[in-house]
Design an enzyme around this catalytic site. Structure first.
Site, PDB file in Angstrom:
ATOM      1  N   LYS A  27      -2.829   3.154  -4.132  1.00 19.35           N
ATOM      2  CA  LYS A  27      -1.432   3.312  -3.747  1.00 19.35           C
ATOM      3  C   LYS A  27      -1.344   3.470  -2.239  1.00 19.35           C
ATOM      4  O   LYS A  27      -2.172   4.179  -1.645  1.00 19.35           O
ATOM      5  CB  LYS A  27      -0.829   4.554  -4.424  1.00 19.35           C
ATOM      6  CG  LYS A  27      -0.775   4.451  -5.930  1.00 19.35           C
ATOM      7  CD  LYS A  27       0.395   3.611  -6.390  1.00 19.35           C
ATOM      8  CE  LYS A  27       0.480   3.590  -7.911  1.00 19.35           C
ATOM      9  NZ  LYS A  27       1.532   2.682  -8.393  1.00 19.35           N
ATOM     10  N   LYS A  40      -7.269  -0.249  -7.674  1.00 21.35           N
ATOM     11  CA  LYS A  40      -5.952  -0.354  -7.039  1.00 21.35           C
ATOM     12  C   LYS A  40      -5.680   0.950  -6.307  1.00 21.35           C
ATOM     13  O   LYS A  40      -5.912   2.035  -6.852  1.00 21.35           O
ATOM     14  CB  LYS A  40      -4.895  -0.615  -8.113  1.00 21.35           C
ATOM     15  CG  LYS A  40      -3.463  -0.559  -7.639  1.00 21.35           C
ATOM     16  CD  LYS A  40      -2.536  -1.195  -8.670  1.00 21.35           C
ATOM     17  CE  LYS A  40      -1.418  -0.266  -9.070  1.00 21.35           C
ATOM     18  NZ  LYS A  40      -0.529  -0.880 -10.085  1.00 21.35           N
ATOM     19  N   GLY A  86       0.430  -0.595 -15.941  1.00 21.51           N
ATOM     20  CA  GLY A  86       0.411   0.634 -16.732  1.00 21.51           C
ATOM     21  C   GLY A  86       1.499   1.601 -16.321  1.00 21.51           C
ATOM     22  O   GLY A  86       2.029   1.534 -15.210  1.00 21.51           O
ATOM     23  N   LYS A 108       4.439  -5.157 -17.348  1.00 23.17           N
ATOM     24  CA  LYS A 108       4.434  -3.941 -18.167  1.00 23.17           C
ATOM     25  C   LYS A 108       5.401  -4.211 -19.309  1.00 23.17           C
ATOM     26  O   LYS A 108       6.598  -4.403 -19.079  1.00 23.17           O
ATOM     27  CB  LYS A 108       4.918  -2.738 -17.353  1.00 23.17           C
ATOM     28  CG  LYS A 108       4.034  -2.414 -16.150  1.00 23.17           C
ATOM     29  CD  LYS A 108       4.522  -1.190 -15.409  1.00 23.17           C
ATOM     30  CE  LYS A 108       3.684  -0.971 -14.156  1.00 23.17           C
ATOM     31  NZ  LYS A 108       4.151   0.156 -13.348  1.00 23.17           N
ATOM     32  N   ASP A 114       6.180  -5.993  -9.256  1.00 23.43           N
ATOM     33  CA  ASP A 114       6.168  -5.041 -10.370  1.00 23.43           C
ATOM     34  C   ASP A 114       7.621  -4.635 -10.666  1.00 23.43           C
ATOM     35  O   ASP A 114       8.270  -5.208 -11.557  1.00 23.43           O
ATOM     36  CB  ASP A 114       5.279  -3.833  -9.978  1.00 23.43           C
ATOM     37  CG  ASP A 114       5.314  -2.666 -10.939  1.00 23.43           C
ATOM     38  OD1 ASP A 114       6.101  -2.682 -11.904  1.00 23.43           O
ATOM     39  OD2 ASP A 114       4.544  -1.687 -10.747  1.00 23.43           O
ATOM     40  N   SER A 138      -6.019   2.637 -11.253  1.00 22.65           N
ATOM     41  CA  SER A 138      -5.025   2.765 -10.196  1.00 22.65           C
ATOM     42  C   SER A 138      -5.099   4.174  -9.623  1.00 22.65           C
ATOM     43  O   SER A 138      -4.968   5.148 -10.354  1.00 22.65           O
ATOM     44  CB  SER A 138      -3.637   2.498 -10.793  1.00 22.65           C
ATOM     45  OG  SER A 138      -2.631   2.849  -9.875  1.00 22.65           O
ATOM     46  N   ASP A 162      -0.953  -1.038  -3.853  1.00 21.96           N
ATOM     47  CA  ASP A 162       0.374  -0.983  -4.485  1.00 21.96           C
ATOM     48  C   ASP A 162       1.282  -0.077  -3.661  1.00 21.96           C
ATOM     49  O   ASP A 162       1.000   1.108  -3.495  1.00 21.96           O
ATOM     50  CB  ASP A 162       0.241  -0.459  -5.926  1.00 21.96           C
ATOM     51  CG  ASP A 162       1.565  -0.486  -6.690  1.00 21.96           C
ATOM     52  OD1 ASP A 162       2.594  -0.892  -6.110  1.00 21.96           O
ATOM     53  OD2 ASP A 162       1.560  -0.095  -7.877  1.00 21.96           O
ATOM     54  N   GLU A 166       0.903  -5.214  -4.086  1.00 19.65           N
ATOM     55  CA  GLU A 166       1.949  -5.054  -5.100  1.00 19.65           C
ATOM     56  C   GLU A 166       3.210  -4.421  -4.514  1.00 19.65           C
ATOM     57  O   GLU A 166       3.138  -3.379  -3.854  1.00 19.65           O
ATOM     58  CB  GLU A 166       1.366  -4.173  -6.218  1.00 19.65           C
ATOM     59  CG  GLU A 166       2.137  -4.172  -7.516  1.00 19.65           C
ATOM     60  CD  GLU A 166       1.391  -3.389  -8.599  1.00 19.65           C
ATOM     61  OE1 GLU A 166       0.140  -3.491  -8.689  1.00 19.65           O
ATOM     62  OE2 GLU A 166       2.055  -2.665  -9.353  1.00 19.65           O
TER      63      GLU A 166
HETATM   64  O1  OSB Z   1       3.449   0.984  -9.842  1.00 20.35           O
HETATM   65  O2  OSB Z   1       2.037   0.337 -11.293  1.00 20.35           O
HETATM   66  C1  OSB Z   1       2.738   1.220 -10.802  1.00 20.35           C
HETATM   67  C2  OSB Z   1       1.982   4.541 -12.528  1.00 20.35           C
HETATM   68  C3  OSB Z   1       3.241   5.072 -12.613  1.00 20.35           C
HETATM   69  C4  OSB Z   1       4.287   4.364 -12.101  1.00 20.35           C
HETATM   70  C5  OSB Z   1       4.103   3.143 -11.491  1.00 20.35           C
HETATM   71  C6  OSB Z   1       2.835   2.585 -11.414  1.00 20.35           C
HETATM   72  C7  OSB Z   1       1.750   3.324 -11.917  1.00 20.35           C
HETATM   73  C8  OSB Z   1       0.377   2.905 -11.818  1.00 20.35           C
HETATM   74  C9  OSB Z   1      -0.577   3.491 -12.810  1.00 20.35           C
HETATM   75  O3  OSB Z   1      -0.043   2.215 -10.927  1.00 20.35           O
HETATM   76  C10 OSB Z   1      -1.080   2.546 -13.803  1.00 20.35           C
HETATM   77  C11 OSB Z   1      -1.775   3.239 -14.949  1.00 20.35           C
HETATM   78  O4  OSB Z   1      -2.949   3.553 -14.822  1.00 20.35           O
HETATM   79  O5  OSB Z   1      -1.128   3.463 -15.986  1.00 20.35           O
HETATM   80 MG    MG Z   2       3.166  -0.995  -9.257  1.00 19.61          MG
END
Ligand code: OSB
Ligand code: MG
Length: 370
Positions: free
Chosen positions: A164, A162, A291, A263, A239, A136, A189, A214
């Site tokens: 952001k 992924k 994550g 999660k 999420d 991500s 995301d 997402e």
């Molecule tokens: O939205 O999935 C999310 C990290 C911190 C807070 C929210 C998110 C995330 C990630 C990172 O997308 C996922 C990872 O590599 O742990």
């Molecule tokens: Mg997310």
């Protein structure tokens, strides 16, 4: 089983690169490691994943730690249980605070597996040694910088990327990545950064063959997500909305999404996570392991859970070196052909390093129970 002692290690672990999302920047992984010890001196470990600020969901570290220290742990005094799933019933009176609950509940699963001399993977019903994983990427300064980062991760072998996004850091960024990598499994995301006014922007994302989008809308919304899902081909993944199997049920029945980012920490622990996995499997929803930029304990928990066969999409479970130069466990999770190995030893299957914890420690509390 009875818990005789709980130790909380508040740590701050520097990150290799800051993680930038639609809501803020993170420079270090600050969390509380939870160690439970039973009457035989066997120890189980969990990780409190709540972030320092309530910017991802409402729950945040200081408050979650308070719930742990002042509410949950004291009430475990004298509590007899034979299976970690009983934790959920015992503490169902506590509203929300899923991450505080998950920190202890997951530690009890580790302890339970160790007492049964089995791996956590076995205890959770997972199987297999290697899992396909993704990465991500936080928001970058320009599409070119994003493409450079993506290129590096694709070359390392990650099976899914992924990215952001937020308004104005979306179409040009995704277009650039898609152009550079027409074939990769790609998704976006939004971390709730969009409103109804952005509907057309989000519909424009439909042309990039994304595996999913997402959480575009707010963390309580099911209605706008359903409206958007009706108008685009790309599956929507929820999420932040999902804290329990009941939330998944609502999303499914309202057709708000076709995929769930699961999660364990966000849904109160492994017990609820298993219910969600079963539900998604039964209803044909895509389910995958999300994550929280976990340190070694949390990552080991995620790998064990993600090895359940119902997971049908690569998770946000990256190699240690994607997050930290140094972690708090002896082992390092290394990417091998785009996969990570699920620990096979007893419990979470990794060894906690007190020496490394000492390097990153902020404070420590030892709570003795009767
Ligand atoms: O939205 O999935 C999310 C990290 C911190 C807070 C929210 C998110 C995330 C990630 C990172 O997308 C996922 C990872 O590599 O742990
Ligand atoms: Mg997310």
């Amino acid at each position: 089983m009875r818990i005789k002692q709980v130790t909380l290690y508040h740590v701050k672990i520097p990150m290799v690169v800051p993680f930038v999302t639609s809501y803020g920047d993170l420079y270090e992984k600050e969390c509380v490691l939870v160690e439970v010890m039973d009457e035989e001196g066997i120890r189980g470990y969990g990780e409190l994943e709540a972030f320092p600020l309530p910017d991802y969901i409402e729950e945040f570290l200081f408050a979650a730690k308070f719930i742990l220290e002042k509410v949950i742990v004291p009430q475990m005094n004298g509590w007899e249980f034979s299976h970690p799933s009983e934790f959920q019933t015992r503490f169902s009176w506590i509203r929300g605070n899923e991450m505080a609950k998950a920190a202890v509940e997951s530690a009890l699963w580790d302890l339970y597996a160790k007492k049964n001399t089995q791996s956590l993977q076995k205890a959770l019903g997972g199987e297999g040694i290697f899992l396909d994983v993704g990465v991500s990427l936080g928001i970058q300064k320009s599409p070119a910088e994003l493409v450079a980062r993506v290129t590096s991760y694709v070359h390392q072998g990650y099976k899914r990327i992924k990215v952001k996004i937020k308004p104005d850091h979306d179409l040009t960024y995704i277009a650039a990545v898609r152009e550079a990598f027409p074939e990769i499994l790609l998704m976006a995301d939004a971390n709730s950064a969009y409103t109804l006014a952005d509907f057309d922007r989000l519909k424009d994302l439909d042309r990039f063959q994304l595996a999913m989008i997402e959480q575009p809308f707010s963390i309580r919304d099911f209605i706008f997500h359903a409206q958007l899902q009706k108008q685009i081909q790309t599956p929507i993944c929820l999420d932040e909305n999902i804290r329990s199997v009941n939330d998944v049920n609502q999303a499914y029945r309202m057709e708000s999404c076709r995929a769930i980012n699961l999660k364990m920490a966000r849904v109160g622990g492994h017990t609820e996570a298993l219910k969600i996995i079963n539900y998604c499997h039964e209803k044909g929803l895509i389910v995958w392991c999300g994550g929280m930029l976990e340190a070694g304990i949390g990552r080991a928990h995620n790998l064990a859970l993600a090895s359940r066969k119902e997971f049908n999409f690569p998770g946000d479970i990256s190699a240690t070196n994607r997050y930290f130069n140094e972690d708090i466990i002896e082992e390092e999770f290394k990417l091998q052909d785009g996969r990570l190995e699920v620990p096979q030893k007893m419990g979470i299957g990794v060894e906690i390093s007190m020496k490394k914890i000492e390097k990153f420690i902020d404070s420590k509390q030892l709570i003795k129970l009767g």
